[in-house]
Scaffold this motif. Structure first.
Motif, PDB file in Angstrom:
ATOM      1  N   LYS A  22       0.835  -1.307   0.070  1.00 47.46           N
ATOM      2  CA  LYS A  22       0.135  -0.095   0.067  1.00 47.46           C
ATOM      3  C   LYS A  22       0.893   1.436   0.064  1.00 47.46           C
ATOM      4  N   LYS A  23       0.448   2.474  -0.932  1.00 47.95           N
ATOM      5  CA  LYS A  23       1.312   3.503  -0.824  1.00 47.95           C
ATOM      6  C   LYS A  23       1.239   4.154   0.561  1.00 47.95           C
ATOM      7  N   ILE A  24       2.333   4.624   0.732  1.00 47.82           N
ATOM      8  CA  ILE A  24       2.420   5.497   2.126  1.00 47.82           C
ATOM      9  C   ILE A  24       3.665   6.777   1.650  1.00 47.82           C
ATOM     10  N   ALA A  25       3.001   7.954   1.824  1.00 54.56           N
ATOM     11  CA  ALA A  25       4.028   9.020   1.387  1.00 54.56           C
ATOM     12  C   ALA A  25       4.536   8.918   0.031  1.00 54.56           C
ATOM     13  N   GLY A  26       3.999   8.157  -0.999  1.00 55.44           N
ATOM     14  CA  GLY A  26       4.189   8.220  -2.391  1.00 55.44           C
ATOM     15  C   GLY A  26       5.083   6.742  -2.789  1.00 55.44           C
ATOM     16  N   ILE A 100      25.626 -13.724   9.693  1.00 50.70           N
ATOM     17  CA  ILE A 100      24.529 -13.010  10.411  1.00 50.70           C
ATOM     18  C   ILE A 100      23.238 -12.884   9.670  1.00 50.70           C
ATOM     19  N   VAL A 101      22.143 -13.207  10.370  1.00 53.74           N
ATOM     20  CA  VAL A 101      21.083 -12.808   9.806  1.00 53.74           C
ATOM     21  C   VAL A 101      19.929 -11.835  10.519  1.00 53.74           C
ATOM     22  N   VAL A 102      19.767 -10.858   9.716  1.00 53.29           N
ATOM     23  CA  VAL A 102      19.004  -9.610  10.108  1.00 53.29           C
ATOM     24  C   VAL A 102      17.520  -9.707   9.693  1.00 53.29           C
ATOM     25  N   LEU A 103      16.676  -9.735  10.506  1.00 61.31           N
ATOM     26  CA  LEU A 103      15.138  -9.839  10.094  1.00 61.31           C
ATOM     27  C   LEU A 103      14.774  -8.297  10.059  1.00 61.31           C
ATOM     28  N   LEU A 104      14.248  -8.013   9.035  1.00 59.43           N
ATOM     29  CA  LEU A 104      13.452  -6.521   9.023  1.00 59.43           C
ATOM     30  C   LEU A 104      12.038  -6.598   8.407  1.00 59.43           C
ATOM     31  N   GLN A 105      11.096  -6.291   9.186  1.00 63.67           N
ATOM     32  CA  GLN A 105       9.920  -6.422   8.911  1.00 63.67           C
ATOM     33  C   GLN A 105       9.305  -5.130   8.114  1.00 63.67           C
ATOM     34  N   PRO A 106       8.505  -5.372   7.134  1.00 65.65           N
ATOM     35  CA  PRO A 106       8.172  -4.352   6.444  1.00 65.65           C
ATOM     36  C   PRO A 106       7.396  -3.233   6.721  1.00 65.65           C
ATOM     37  N   THR A 107       6.731  -3.534   8.046  1.00 65.31           N
ATOM     38  CA  THR A 107       5.782  -2.716   8.905  1.00 65.31           C
ATOM     39  C   THR A 107       6.517  -1.523   9.455  1.00 65.31           C
ATOM     40  N   SER A 108       7.806  -1.337   9.588  1.00 65.31           N
ATOM     41  CA  SER A 108       8.668  -0.357  10.197  1.00 65.31           C
ATOM     42  C   SER A 108       9.079   0.620   9.190  1.00 65.31           C
ATOM     43  N   PRO A 109       8.371   1.560   8.576  1.00 70.24           N
ATOM     44  CA  PRO A 109       8.642   2.447   7.449  1.00 70.24           C
ATOM     45  C   PRO A 109       9.919   3.398   7.931  1.00 70.24           C
ATOM     46  N   LEU A 110       9.877   3.804   9.186  1.00 71.05           N
ATOM     47  CA  LEU A 110      10.726   4.691   9.558  1.00 71.05           C
ATOM     48  C   LEU A 110      11.948   4.292  10.406  1.00 71.05           C
ATOM     49  N   ASN A 206      10.790   6.454  15.277  1.00 69.38           N
ATOM     50  CA  ASN A 206      11.448   5.323  14.473  1.00 69.38           C
ATOM     51  C   ASN A 206      10.781   3.948  14.756  1.00 69.38           C
ATOM     52  N   SER A 207      10.227   3.831  15.983  1.00 71.70           N
ATOM     53  CA  SER A 207       9.461   2.421  16.279  1.00 71.70           C
ATOM     54  C   SER A 207       8.081   2.181  15.742  1.00 71.70           C
ATOM     55  N   ILE A 208       7.345   3.165  14.942  1.00 76.62           N
ATOM     56  CA  ILE A 208       6.139   3.087  14.725  1.00 76.62           C
ATOM     57  C   ILE A 208       5.974   1.753  13.827  1.00 76.62           C
ATOM     58  N   ASP A 209       5.229   0.733  14.229  1.00 79.14           N
ATOM     59  CA  ASP A 209       4.741  -0.403  13.564  1.00 79.14           C
ATOM     60  C   ASP A 209       3.440  -0.442  12.973  1.00 79.14           C
ATOM     61  N   ILE A 210       3.442  -0.469  11.707  1.00 78.74           N
ATOM     62  CA  ILE A 210       1.919  -0.410  11.330  1.00 78.74           C
ATOM     63  C   ILE A 210       1.326  -1.443  11.322  1.00 78.74           C
ATOM     64  N   LYS A 217      -1.664   6.463   9.222  1.00 79.24           N
ATOM     65  CA  LYS A 217      -1.808   7.878   9.120  1.00 79.24           C
ATOM     66  C   LYS A 217      -0.739   8.526   9.921  1.00 79.24           C
ATOM     67  N   ILE A 218      -0.391   7.909  10.885  1.00 75.91           N
ATOM     68  CA  ILE A 218       0.594   8.611  11.827  1.00 75.91           C
ATOM     69  C   ILE A 218       1.975   8.535  11.112  1.00 75.91           C
ATOM     70  N   ALA A 219       2.329   7.338  10.596  1.00 74.54           N
ATOM     71  CA  ALA A 219       3.635   6.995   9.939  1.00 74.54           C
ATOM     72  C   ALA A 219       3.795   8.108   8.725  1.00 74.54           C
ATOM     73  N   GLU A 220       2.508   8.083   7.806  1.00 74.87           N
ATOM     74  CA  GLU A 220       2.560   9.020   6.742  1.00 74.87           C
ATOM     75  C   GLU A 220       2.872  10.555   6.921  1.00 74.87           C
ATOM     76  N   THR A 221       2.313  11.060   8.111  1.00 72.76           N
ATOM     77  CA  THR A 221       2.355  12.184   8.632  1.00 72.76           C
ATOM     78  C   THR A 221       3.843  12.558   8.815  1.00 72.76           C
ATOM     79  N   ILE A 222       4.618  11.694   9.592  1.00 71.51           N
ATOM     80  CA  ILE A 222       5.805  11.878  10.005  1.00 71.51           C
ATOM     81  C   ILE A 222       6.895  11.877   8.710  1.00 71.51           C
ATOM     82  N   LEU A 223       6.547  10.874   7.771  1.00 74.90           N
ATOM     83  CA  LEU A 223       7.271  10.652   6.524  1.00 74.90           C
ATOM     84  C   LEU A 223       7.310  11.973   5.608  1.00 74.90           C
TER      85      LEU A 223
END
Length: 227
Positions: A22-26, A100-110, A206-210, A217-223
Motif C-alpha cells: 500500500k502506498k504511503i507518502a508516495g 549474521i541474519v537480520v530480520l527486517l519487518q516491512p511494517t517499520s517504514p521509519l 522510528n519505532s512505529i509499527d504499522i 496515517k501517523i507514519a505517513e504524517t511523519i514521513l
C-alpha cells in the motif's frame, strides 16, 4: 562476514489489506525497508520472502532479491521463523551461508539505515546471542487494569498506583523493526529470543509499527514532514 537481510512479506494481511505494498507518502510500504537495507554498509544480500507475485515484482524494482515462499508458509498462522529457515535452506543450496541474519519487518517504514548499521555493529561487539530493537513503553504497563468480577483491578497490584509515573520501573517493548542473530543460534532457539539478548534502543518515532489504518496515517504524517 556475509550479512543477510530477510524481509518477510506475505500477501494476506488482515488489519490493513495488502498493506505491504500500500502506498504511503508516495511509495509502497515495503519500499522503505528494502531501501534502508540496500543502503546498509554491512548487509551484502537483501531477500524478500513472499508468496505474492505483486509483492515480488515491486520488491525487485526497489533492489531486493526474491525467494518464493510456499503457500503453506504464508498462512495467517504461519510463523516468521519458518519463513527464515526456508530462506536459509534455499540459499544453502546456492552455496550462500550467512554469518549474521537480520530480520527486517516491512511494517517499520521509519527504521533507518543508521538504525540497521548501528544494531549490526552492536551485535558484533557485544557478548550476546541476539539483538532485538526496542523502545520504552509510552504508558507504563504497571498502571494497567484488568476486569475482575465486573470491577477494575490493578493488574500488578495496588502499590504501583501509589507511585509517580517517573518512579515506576522502566520497561521496554520489542518494536518489531530489527532482529539479529546467527544461523546457529536461530537453529538452537528456533527464535531470535535467546538467553542472551542485547537491546537496541530506538526512538518512539522510528519505532512505529504499522498494524492499522491509524498507524498508517501517523507514519505517513511523519514521513511527509521528513521529506
Amino acid at each position: 562476514m556475509n550479512i543477510l537481510a530477510i524481509i518477510p512479506a506475505r500477501g494476506g494481511s488482515k488489519g490493513v489489506p495488502r498493506k505491504n505494498i500500500k502506498k504511503i507518502a508516495g511509495k509502497p510500504l515495503i519500499a522503505y525497508t528494502i531501501e534502508s537495507a540496500v543502503e546498509s554498509k554491512h548487509i551484502d544480500k537483501v531477500i524478500v520472502s513472499t508468496e505474492d507475485q505483486e509483492i515480488a515484482h515491486i520488491s525487485k524494482e526497489y533492489g531486493a532479491e526474491i525467494i518464493k515462499r510456499p503457500e503453506k508458509l504464508a498462512l495467517d498462522n504461519s510463523s516468521t521463523i519458518d519463513a527464515i529457515f526456508h530462506c536459509l535452506n534455499y540459499l544453502k543450496i546456492e552455496k550462500y551461508m550467512p554469518d549474521i541474519v537480520v530480520l527486517l519487518q516491512p511494517t517499520s517504514p521509519l527504521r533507518t539505515t543508521e538504525n540497521i548499521d548501528e544494531s549490526i555493529e552492536f551485535f558484533c561487539k557485544k557478548d550476546c546471542e541476539s539483538v532485538i530493537s526496542v523502545c520504552e513503553f509510552e504508558h507504563s504497563p504497571y498502571w494497567s487494569l484488568k476486569i475482575e468480577n465486573h470491577y477494575l483491578k490493578p493488574n500488578f497490584g495496588d502499590k504501583y498506583f501509589k507511585m509517580r509515573r517517573q518512579d515506576l520501573p522502566t520497561l521496554y517493548l520489542p518494536n518489531g523493526a530489527i532482529f539479529i542473530s546467527n544461523p546457529q543460534n536461530l537453529m538452537n532457539y528456533e527464535s531470535f529470543y535467546s538467553k542472551k539478548i542485547m537491546p537496541y534502543l530506538m526512538s518512539p518515532e522510528n519505532s512505529i509499527d504499522i498494524d492499522s489504518e491509524l498507524d498508517f496515517k501517523i507514519a505517513e504524517t511523519i514521513l511527509k514532514d521528513l521529506k
